[in-house]
Design a protein around this motif. Structure first.
Motif, PDB file in Angstrom:
ATOM      1  N   ILE A 188      17.521 -26.027 -46.364  1.00  0.00           N
ATOM      2  CA  ILE A 188      16.077 -25.788 -46.347  1.00  0.00           C
ATOM      3  C   ILE A 188      15.784 -24.803 -45.214  1.00  0.00           C
ATOM      4  N   VAL A 189      15.259 -23.631 -45.607  1.00  0.00           N
ATOM      5  CA  VAL A 189      14.949 -22.555 -44.672  1.00  0.00           C
ATOM      6  C   VAL A 189      13.438 -22.547 -44.464  1.00  0.00           C
ATOM      7  N   ARG A 190      13.003 -22.894 -43.264  1.00  0.00           N
ATOM      8  CA  ARG A 190      11.576 -22.867 -42.948  1.00  0.00           C
ATOM      9  C   ARG A 190      11.240 -21.562 -42.237  1.00  0.00           C
ATOM     10  N   SER A 191      10.582 -20.703 -42.960  1.00  0.00           N
ATOM     11  CA  SER A 191      10.237 -19.407 -42.371  1.00  0.00           C
ATOM     12  C   SER A 191       8.955 -19.516 -41.569  1.00  0.00           C
ATOM     13  N   CYS A 192       8.883 -18.767 -40.487  1.00  0.00           N
ATOM     14  CA  CYS A 192       7.604 -18.563 -39.820  1.00  0.00           C
ATOM     15  C   CYS A 192       6.809 -17.549 -40.647  1.00  0.00           C
ATOM     16  N   SER A 222      -5.335 -25.953 -31.974  1.00  0.00           N
ATOM     17  CA  SER A 222      -5.896 -24.624 -31.688  1.00  0.00           C
ATOM     18  C   SER A 222      -4.816 -23.604 -31.387  1.00  0.00           C
ATOM     19  N   LYS A 223      -3.642 -24.091 -31.010  1.00  0.00           N
ATOM     20  CA  LYS A 223      -2.532 -23.184 -30.707  1.00  0.00           C
ATOM     21  C   LYS A 223      -1.551 -23.043 -31.877  1.00  0.00           C
ATOM     22  N   GLN A 224      -1.927 -23.646 -33.009  1.00  0.00           N
ATOM     23  CA  GLN A 224      -1.035 -23.612 -34.171  1.00  0.00           C
ATOM     24  C   GLN A 224      -1.453 -22.509 -35.154  1.00  0.00           C
ATOM     25  N   PRO A 225      -0.524 -22.102 -36.019  1.00  0.00           N
ATOM     26  CA  PRO A 225      -0.841 -21.093 -37.032  1.00  0.00           C
ATOM     27  C   PRO A 225      -1.956 -21.577 -37.967  1.00  0.00           C
ATOM     28  N   PRO A 226      -2.616 -20.651 -38.684  1.00  0.00           N
ATOM     29  CA  PRO A 226      -3.735 -21.021 -39.555  1.00  0.00           C
ATOM     30  C   PRO A 226      -3.385 -22.090 -40.587  1.00  0.00           C
ATOM     31  N   ALA A 227      -2.199 -22.032 -41.171  1.00  0.00           N
ATOM     32  CA  ALA A 227      -1.836 -22.993 -42.209  1.00  0.00           C
ATOM     33  C   ALA A 227      -1.816 -24.415 -41.674  1.00  0.00           C
ATOM     34  N   VAL A 228      -1.435 -24.580 -40.397  1.00  0.00           N
ATOM     35  CA  VAL A 228      -1.425 -25.908 -39.788  1.00  0.00           C
ATOM     36  C   VAL A 228      -2.856 -26.366 -39.525  1.00  0.00           C
ATOM     37  N   ARG A 229      -3.675 -25.484 -38.965  1.00  0.00           N
ATOM     38  CA  ARG A 229      -5.070 -25.829 -38.666  1.00  0.00           C
ATOM     39  C   ARG A 229      -5.864 -26.108 -39.931  1.00  0.00           C
ATOM     40  N   ASP A 289      10.963 -28.264 -35.957  1.00  0.00           N
ATOM     41  CA  ASP A 289       9.658 -27.750 -36.376  1.00  0.00           C
ATOM     42  C   ASP A 289       8.719 -27.558 -35.199  1.00  0.00           C
ATOM     43  N   ASN A 290       9.129 -26.672 -34.301  1.00  0.00           N
ATOM     44  CA  ASN A 290       8.311 -26.417 -33.111  1.00  0.00           C
ATOM     45  C   ASN A 290       7.935 -24.957 -32.915  1.00  0.00           C
ATOM     46  N   ILE A 291       8.677 -24.016 -33.469  1.00  0.00           N
ATOM     47  CA  ILE A 291       8.482 -22.613 -33.129  1.00  0.00           C
ATOM     48  C   ILE A 291       7.393 -21.964 -33.985  1.00  0.00           C
ATOM     49  N   THR A 292       6.819 -20.871 -33.457  1.00  0.00           N
ATOM     50  CA  THR A 292       5.884 -20.017 -34.189  1.00  0.00           C
ATOM     51  C   THR A 292       6.351 -18.575 -34.033  1.00  0.00           C
ATOM     52  N   GLY A 293       5.882 -17.722 -34.929  1.00  0.00           N
ATOM     53  CA  GLY A 293       6.269 -16.321 -34.861  1.00  0.00           C
ATOM     54  C   GLY A 293       6.229 -15.696 -36.226  1.00  0.00           C
ATOM     55  N   LYS A 294       7.013 -14.646 -36.417  1.00  0.00           N
ATOM     56  CA  LYS A 294       7.046 -13.930 -37.686  1.00  0.00           C
ATOM     57  C   LYS A 294       8.481 -13.632 -38.074  1.00  0.00           C
ATOM     58  N   ILE A 295       8.668 -13.324 -39.339  1.00  0.00           N
ATOM     59  CA  ILE A 295       9.981 -12.912 -39.837  1.00  0.00           C
ATOM     60  C   ILE A 295       9.781 -12.155 -41.141  1.00  0.00           C
ATOM     61  N   SER A 296      10.647 -11.214 -41.416  1.00  0.00           N
ATOM     62  CA  SER A 296      10.479 -10.386 -42.615  1.00  0.00           C
ATOM     63  C   SER A 296      10.980 -11.119 -43.857  1.00  0.00           C
ATOM     64  N   TYR A 354      28.531 -24.495 -43.002  1.00  0.00           N
ATOM     65  CA  TYR A 354      27.752 -24.825 -41.806  1.00  0.00           C
ATOM     66  C   TYR A 354      26.270 -24.977 -42.123  1.00  0.00           C
ATOM     67  N   ALA A 355      25.835 -24.389 -43.235  1.00  0.00           N
ATOM     68  CA  ALA A 355      24.423 -24.478 -43.617  1.00  0.00           C
ATOM     69  C   ALA A 355      24.149 -25.673 -44.514  1.00  0.00           C
ATOM     70  N   CYS A 356      25.194 -26.361 -44.937  1.00  0.00           N
ATOM     71  CA  CYS A 356      25.029 -27.424 -45.935  1.00  0.00           C
ATOM     72  C   CYS A 356      24.297 -28.627 -45.347  1.00  0.00           C
ATOM     73  N   ASP A 357      23.279 -29.067 -46.077  1.00  0.00           N
ATOM     74  CA  ASP A 357      22.463 -30.231 -45.717  1.00  0.00           C
ATOM     75  C   ASP A 357      21.774 -30.054 -44.370  1.00  0.00           C
ATOM     76  N   LYS A 358      21.364 -28.835 -44.084  1.00  0.00           N
ATOM     77  CA  LYS A 358      20.645 -28.527 -42.849  1.00  0.00           C
ATOM     78  C   LYS A 358      19.218 -28.080 -43.169  1.00  0.00           C
ATOM     79  N   THR A 359      18.296 -28.421 -42.250  1.00  0.00           N
ATOM     80  CA  THR A 359      16.913 -27.960 -42.287  1.00  0.00           C
ATOM     81  C   THR A 359      16.644 -27.232 -40.976  1.00  0.00           C
ATOM     82  N   PHE A 360      16.113 -26.024 -41.059  1.00  0.00           N
ATOM     83  CA  PHE A 360      15.892 -25.262 -39.824  1.00  0.00           C
ATOM     84  C   PHE A 360      14.719 -24.292 -39.976  1.00  0.00           C
ATOM     85  N   GLU A 361      14.172 -23.867 -38.831  1.00  0.00           N
ATOM     86  CA  GLU A 361      13.135 -22.850 -38.784  1.00  0.00           C
ATOM     87  C   GLU A 361      13.752 -21.548 -38.278  1.00  0.00           C
ATOM     88  N   VAL A 362      13.156 -20.427 -38.656  1.00  0.00           N
ATOM     89  CA  VAL A 362      13.694 -19.148 -38.238  1.00  0.00           C
ATOM     90  C   VAL A 362      12.552 -18.157 -38.001  1.00  0.00           C
TER      91      VAL A 362
END
Length: 614
Positions: free
Chosen positions: A515-519, A480-487, A536-543, A559-567
């Motif tokens: 791998i860039v995981r956008s909110c 219930s506290k997750q974004p619509p796509a998760v629910r 994979d814990n944060i929620t929010g927005k980004i342009s 520094y970005a090579c072979d990294k997965t992150f959320e932003v």
């Protein structure tokens, strides 16, 4: 080859620029020639028999038209073993092996052909050479943008072009792409969900990829022509999948895309060109090319030793006897021209894994199918009795012709490699001598030749994914506290599940990646302060503009090579973010963010722990 292959039977010192001068004597059937060599044998179980190297029976020297030919004389049949070699080696005149000379010609060139002669004459009359054509054509290191007409993709294209970088866009609709991206954009028309449309030739010259393709999610009630509701984000409408399913786009489409670009962008661990590595092997058709072509008596062979490699693994073995008799002094093995040129432009050099003997050898690489042509050459020293990996950067290869540097030759073109040669010679270049040269027996076990990517390795494939991909199946999470796509993951045909599967394909591909995981994506401008996170814990927005800039920056950052992150942006959903055109925010140094990232964190850790517990 140390000297031109233009020696005639009547005079070992004559020379000609024509590669057909080697056929100046009418070819005749070869006699039954005996030798212990196994040149040109394939990598198969039969050729890796434990008794391969110790067998005393005569073995075929070369396979000509599928039939073995043997040496005419047996007097030196055992000389390849240093323990049994008894003949004195000197610079005095010795008998020249005519049979071996003919076998060398026949192995590499086949019988003389009128068609070859006509082709040679036409080439000479036209006044062009393969090297000249190569130099004129050139290649560009393109960045391929996939999903180039989408909200993030078109911004990636625009920012790359602002930087003056060559861009290709993979699109499904050419007319739409021309209107959106401009008439001069280079397009590849294809569909990642249809493997047959992703022809490998289309991607030649592509060295980096930014993949912004994604399944289309839109309002159930419909949208405006410019997709205004979609641009607001899933938070503001009831969503449904439009068009191809998440499985087709995010998983199968990813698999097809990786297969299409893998050869072009390169692999972190390099490309195996010859030899044995783990469970893989790569065969090449090697043949001896010794100073017999200029009247000498040195002789070499190439064999496969099933247990002679490091740790008892298989290895190739270049071995022989080198002599300066008859003005000779070199032995070598050379591959036949490859059936098609090998494109190594994604890599930075050659890496040889071998067991040294303290001598200096040469690797010679050719980019022309002509026989008597420039060879791009690098010398390397070995350490006696040690297995070692030797890296030869492409930039170290010098153009050499008949042991002379060709100062006006074009630079080495790694996109058109057609043959390899390995040589032990008395001669270096331009009149200099090999300081480690010693006449007599030698052995050089060679387990692999690979192309490598130099350090520091930077990403070759940047993928735009979504925050939340690991959450639908995460134990203990409050949906219930997750974004619509998760629910709504199940209602949306498991869109996040297949996005995660697509990510896994990238991580397992061997391609250096980010791998860039956008909110939640917005139409707001770039410039807000950012939060980079992992797990994979944060929620929010980004342009979308900010995501485009992050992707481009990642292509240049180790520094970005072979990294997965959320932003996400630090600005909450409830507050719009704007920029004063008169006082825009400074450009970000995204490396500051990339440096905080750690290897191996994907958010799947909790899923894996849960599976273990069950």
């Amino acid at each position: 080859m140390e000297s031109c292959f233009s020696t005639t039977i009547s005079s070992s010192s004559s020379s000609s620029s024509s590669p057909f001068s080697i056929f100046s004597i009418q070819a005749t059937p070869l006699p039954n020639l005996a030798s212990s060599s196994n040149v040109g044998r394939k990598f198969s179980k039969s050729c890796m028999h434990p008794q391969l190297l110790s067998c005393q029976l005569p073995k075929p020297f070369l396979q000509l038209n599928g039939r073995p030919k043997y040496r005419l004389h047996q007097r030196r049949s055992a000389y390849l073993s240093s323990a049994t070699y008894k003949e004195p080696i000197s610079g005095e005149k010795q008998g020249w092996d005519l049979g071996r000379f003919f076998k060398t010609l026949y192995f590499f060139n086949g019988p003389p052909s009128p068609a070859k002669i006509v082709e040679f004459i036409i080439e000479k009359l036209s006044g062009s050479s393969p090297e000249e054509s190569e130099k004129k054509m050139g290649t560009s290191d393109y960045v391929l943008v996939v999903g180039a007409t989408g909200g993030v993709g078109r911004r990636v294209v625009n920012n790359l072009r602002k930087k003056g970088l060559p861009v290709k866009a993979l699109v499904r609709n050419e007319e739409k792409a021309r209107k959106m991206l401009g008439p001069d954009i280079e397009l590849i028309v294809g569909d990642i969900t249809k493997e047959s449309t992703l022809v490998a030739q289309y991607f030649k010259g592509v060295k980096k990829v930014i993949n912004a393709a994604s399944v289309i999610i839109g309002p159930k009630e419909g949208d405006t022509p410019d997709r205004a509701k979609y641009s607001q984000g899933v938070k503001f409408f009831e969503p449904e999948i439009k068009g191809d399913s998440p499985e087709m786009v995010e998983y199968i489409g990813m698999k097809n895309l990786i297969n299409a670009v893998r050869e072009s962008v390169g692999l972190r661990t390099g490309k195996l060109l010859f030899g044995f590595e783990d469970q893989h092997s790569k065969e090449l058709d090697w043949g001896a090319l010794d100073d017999v072509v200029m009247g000498g008596v040195s002789e070499s062979t190439f064999q496969i030793d099933r247990t002679g490699g490091e740790g008892g693994k298989p290895t190739g073995l270049f071995k022989g006897i080198v002599s300066t008799a008859n003005n000779g002094g070199f032995t070598s093995i050379r591959t036949k021209n490859f059936s098609s040129p090998v494109d190594l432009s994604a890599y930075d050099g050659f890496e040889l894994h071998l067991k040294g003997d303290g001598r200096r050898y040469k690797l010679i690489v050719r980019t022309s199918t002509d026989w008597d042509t420039v060879g791009y050459t690098a010398s390397f020293d070995t350490i006696g009795g040690q297995w070692q990996s030797i890296r030869l950067p492409f930039s170290s290869l010098r153009p050499v012709f008949r042991a002379r540097t060709v100062s006006d030759a074009p630079s080495f073109n790694p996109s058109n490699v057609v043959s390899f040669q390995l040589m032990f010679s008395k001669f270096e270049y331009d009149g200099k001598l090999n300081p480690t040269f010693v006449e007599g027996p030698f052995e050089l076990p060679l387990s692999t030749i690979k192309a490598y990517i130099k350090d520091p390795i930077i990403p070759r494939f940047v993928h735009v994914s979504s925050a939340g991909v690991t959450r639908p199946d995460r134990p203990g999470i409050d949906l219930s506290k997750q974004p619509p796509a998760v629910r709504l993951n199940k209602e949306l045909d498991f869109v996040l599940t297949f996005k995660l599967k697509g990510e896994d394909l990238i991580r397992e591909s061997g391609i250096p990646y980010t791998i860039v995981r956008s909110c939640a994506l917005t139409e707001e401008p770039a410039g807000a302060d950012l939060v980079f996170d992992q797990g994979d814990n944060i929620t929010g927005k980004i342009s979308r503009e900010e995501i485009a800039l992050i992707c481009i920056a990642a292509l240049e950052s180790p520094y970005a090579c072979d990294k997965t992150f959320e932003v996400k942006s630090v600005v909450p959903f409830s507050e719009p973010f704007t920029v004063d055109p008169e006082n825009p925010p400074p450009e970000k140094d995204y490396n500051i963010y990339f440096q905080t990232l750690k290897d191996g964190i994907t958010g799947k850790e909790s899923l894996e722990q849960s599976a273990i517990a069950v």
